[in-house]
Design a protein around this motif. Structure first.
Motif, PDB file in Angstrom:
ATOM      1  N   PHE A  73       4.857   4.525   9.928  1.00  0.00           N
ATOM      2  CA  PHE A  73       3.722   4.334   9.024  1.00  0.00           C
ATOM      3  C   PHE A  73       3.313   5.640   8.351  1.00  0.00           C
ATOM      4  O   PHE A  73       2.884   5.644   7.198  1.00  0.00           O
ATOM      5  N   LEU A  74       3.459   6.749   9.070  1.00  0.00           N
ATOM      6  CA  LEU A  74       3.139   8.043   8.492  1.00  0.00           C
ATOM      7  C   LEU A  74       4.052   8.339   7.302  1.00  0.00           C
ATOM      8  O   LEU A  74       3.586   8.724   6.229  1.00  0.00           O
ATOM      9  N   ILE A  75       5.344   8.114   7.501  1.00  0.00           N
ATOM     10  CA  ILE A  75       6.301   8.352   6.421  1.00  0.00           C
ATOM     11  C   ILE A  75       6.035   7.405   5.257  1.00  0.00           C
ATOM     12  O   ILE A  75       6.026   7.817   4.091  1.00  0.00           O
ATOM     13  N   GLU A  76       5.770   6.123   5.571  1.00  0.00           N
ATOM     14  CA  GLU A  76       5.476   5.155   4.509  1.00  0.00           C
ATOM     15  C   GLU A  76       4.244   5.580   3.713  1.00  0.00           C
ATOM     16  O   GLU A  76       4.250   5.529   2.481  1.00  0.00           O
ATOM     17  N   ASP A  77       3.195   6.009   4.423  1.00  0.00           N
ATOM     18  CA  ASP A  77       1.967   6.419   3.737  1.00  0.00           C
ATOM     19  C   ASP A  77       2.205   7.640   2.858  1.00  0.00           C
ATOM     20  O   ASP A  77       1.766   7.688   1.708  1.00  0.00           O
TER      21      ASP A  77
END
Length: 188
Positions: A73-77
């Protein structure tokens, strides 16, 4: 323009330390999601911060875990933020996505943070398993003890609604439903 983002996972956290750090970093506007888990899909104030930002602005957080709890989710955000033409800065990890080195460091830091959470999760599971083997209770104690259940059951058998019985006994309604289900499973 630098736009700050604060996320506190419980309602009683105020985020004052995050706010001070973001102001010291030069953030002109600060958005705060209160009582929102890092794993939450919906972060309304983050969305407001991104809508308030223009291309070339920077979204600033104090730590990576304020944005998301998992590497995925960090990378997606961060990719979504970058796709909007907005830079990303994490103060604690000294990550600035405007430079290739900052992007590389971000991916390494995110992987390490996820590894650290996985190790903690594994240790917690091992500790719980050891406690179970030793016969110690694990988890939150039940809201309705065996000693209190007959009195609550008597209220229900006397025609009181679950809502009224829960209010009278000072327990959550769901605890009564769970206890009734457990009784039904034991009874047949």
């Amino acid at each position: 323009m630098k736009i700050g983002y604060i996320r506190t996972s419980t309602g009683d956290q105020v985020g004052a330390g995050q706010r001070e750090a973001l102001k010291a970093a030069g953030c002109e506007r600060i958005f705060h999601d209160k009582g929102v888990s890092g794993g939450a899909v919906s972060k309304p104030q983050l969305e407001r911060a991104l809508k308030a930002a223009s291309e070339g602005d920077a979204l600033v957080v104090t730590r990576l875990d304020r944005l998301a709890r998992s590497m995925k989710f960090l990378i997606e955000d961060v990719e979504r933020i970058g796709g909007l033409g907005i830079d990303f800065v994490s103060l604690h990890e000294a990550i600035d996505s405007t430079a290739p080195g900052g992007r590389l460091f971000f991916y390494i830091s995110a992987a390490y943070a996820e590894f650290e959470r996985d190790v903690i999760r594994q240790r917690t599971k091992e500790g719980m398993a050891a406690a179970k083997r030793a016969g110690r209770p694990v988890g939150r104690p039940p809201a309705i003890t065996d000693a209190r259940w007959p009195g609550i059951r008597q209220m229900l058998d006397g025609g009181m609604t679950i809502t009224a019985a829960a209010r009278t006994a000072g327990v959550p309604r769901q605890a009564i439903y769970r206890r009734l289900e457990a009784d039904a499973e034991v009874g047949g």
